[in-house]
Design an enzyme around this catalytic site. Structure first.
Site, PDB file in Angstrom:
ATOM      1  N   ASP A 200       0.844  -1.193   0.000  1.00 28.32           N
ATOM      2  CA  ASP A 200       0.000   0.000   0.000  1.00 28.32           C
ATOM      3  C   ASP A 200       0.884   1.250   0.000  1.00 28.32           C
ATOM      4  OD1 ASP A 200      -3.022   0.878   0.698  1.00 28.32           O
ATOM      5  OD2 ASP A 200      -1.613   2.201   1.742  1.00 28.32           O
ATOM      6  N   ASN A 208      -3.007  13.061  -2.997  1.00 26.06           N
ATOM      7  CA  ASN A 208      -4.211  13.483  -3.718  1.00 26.06           C
ATOM      8  C   ASN A 208      -4.698  14.843  -3.233  1.00 26.06           C
ATOM      9  OD1 ASN A 208      -4.684  11.523  -5.653  1.00 26.06           O
ATOM     10  ND2 ASN A 208      -5.900  10.225  -4.298  1.00 26.06           N
ATOM     11  N   HIS A 213      -5.869  14.557  -8.111  1.00 30.51           N
ATOM     12  CA  HIS A 213      -5.969  13.154  -8.510  1.00 30.51           C
ATOM     13  C   HIS A 213      -5.134  12.816  -9.750  1.00 30.51           C
ATOM     14  CE1 HIS A 213      -9.016  11.973  -5.585  1.00 30.51           C
ATOM     15  NE2 HIS A 213      -9.592  13.148  -5.784  1.00 30.51           N
ATOM     16  N   ASP A 217      -2.765   9.675  -9.741  1.00 33.17           N
ATOM     17  CA  ASP A 217      -2.768   8.588 -10.736  1.00 33.17           C
ATOM     18  C   ASP A 217      -1.356   8.304 -11.236  1.00 33.17           C
ATOM     19  OD1 ASP A 217      -5.467   8.279 -10.504  1.00 33.17           O
ATOM     20  OD2 ASP A 217      -5.973   9.317 -12.382  1.00 33.17           O
ATOM     21  N   GLU A 242      -4.896   2.357  -4.053  1.00 31.55           N
ATOM     22  CA  GLU A 242      -3.432   2.478  -4.051  1.00 31.55           C
ATOM     23  C   GLU A 242      -2.768   1.212  -3.527  1.00 31.55           C
ATOM     24  OE1 GLU A 242      -4.788   4.326  -0.091  1.00 31.55           O
ATOM     25  OE2 GLU A 242      -5.561   4.048  -2.123  1.00 31.55           O
TER      26      GLU A 242
END
Length: 325
Positions: A200, A208, A213, A217, A242
């Site tokens: 993770d 973010n 975002h 990404d 994630e």
């Protein structure tokens, strides 16, 4: 004036005479394909029978034609690929129409020859003309079947591409949850040991919140490619958000931890900056939990739970580390 035959027009008839088969349209088709295309399924089937000098019997000829007919082929194909998308179903219909057209051409030839058989036996027709017409119709049918086979090949390629797309995460290109579940089920069925790791990205929410975002990404894609490079030849997928999963068919937990630490080090050695402003982003890292599964489906469930607990221990102990169950 009678039609002029190709030089090898008599060869199928000679083949039928040599094997004592009646000169019916079906037998002629068998002989013509076997002689003109020995690498085809029909050609290979005939060759296996006559390889040692044996004659091919009528029942064997009938079986070969039945086994490799267009109806059998398209029926098997449709059963194998029962779940088609709308545009691929449309293509299947087109292929069916091609096959039907080819079959109609063959059927029309058979009817024409049957109608002329009586006249031929009474000496009132030119056998050369009939055989020439047979050749012409057979070639037309063969052309239609060739076109159908080409479209089948294209359809298969598109089906394979669609199947791959359905099992890939759109953002990262890694295996998605559907593919992950299928892979875990396959390993469980084999019953062989496998190491499962859950990873993770650390502080991803703050990435973010601070950068948006779009940058988030890009970070997900970066970590995905780094894990994929470090875990070459192993199964790497996007578990969700994630979070990622790495699966190695082995009982060597240490080997998996080593690969994950290599990925962490690669990220730590890279200086990340925003494309738009050249602003440094700082360290991009991830935490991981690793567990061993041995046995069937329940072993997967247990290992995933253990890996998840180990992952959260890694988070609690400061992040950017890999712990085993």
């Amino acid at each position: 004036m009678s039609a002029k035959l190709p030089e090898d027009a008599a060869k199928p008839l000679e083949f039928l005479a040599r094997h004592r088969l009646a000169a019916t349209p079906q037998n002629y088709t068998l002989a013509y394909v076997a002689l003109s295309d020995p690498g085809s399924p029909i050609g290979r089937a005939v060759a296996e029978i006559i390889a040692e000098g044996y004659r091919i019997k009528q029942e064997e000829a009938d079986h070969i034609l039945e086994a490799h007919g267009t109806t059998t082929f398209f029926g098997a194909y449709e059963r194998k690929n029962g779940e088609l998308s709308a545009h691929l179903r449309h293509q299947t219909i087109k292929i069916g129409e091609l096959a039907s057209s080819a079959a109609d051409a063959t059927g029309a030839l058979a009817r024409e020859l049957s109608e002329e058989a009586t006249t031929l036996s009474g000496g009132g027709a030119d056998s050369t003309s009939i055989v020439a017409r047979m050749i012409e119709h057979s070639l037309q049918a063969q052309a239609r079947l060739t076109a159908a086979m080409d479209e089948v090949k294209t359809l298969r390629e598109e089906l394979e591409a669609a199947r791959n797309d359905a099992q890939r995460d759109e953002l990262t290109g890694l295996a998605n949850r559907r593919a992950i579940d299928a892979h875990l089920a396959e390993l469980a069925e084999k019953g062989e040991p496998r190491v499962i790791a859950l990873c993770d990205i650390d502080h991803f929410k703050s990435v973010n919140d601070r950068y948006g975002h779009g940058v988030g990404d890009r970070v997900i894609k970066l970590v995905a490619s780094t894990l994929e490079d470090a875990c070459t030849a192993q199964f790497v997928g996007r578990w969700g958000g994630e979070e990622f999963i790495v699966i190695m068919p082995s009982s060597d937990i240490a080997a998996v931890i080593k690969r994950l630490n290599q990925a962490r080090q690669t990220l730590a050695d890279t200086k990340f900056k925003l494309r738009e402003t050249d602003e440094p982003m700082g360290l991009i890292s991830f935490s991981g939990g690793v567990a061993l599964a041995v046995g069937g489906k329940q072993a997967n469930v247990t290992a995933l739970q253990q890996a998840d607990k180990a992952l959260y221990r890694a988070k609690d102990e400061g992040r950017n580390c890999i712990l085993s169950a």
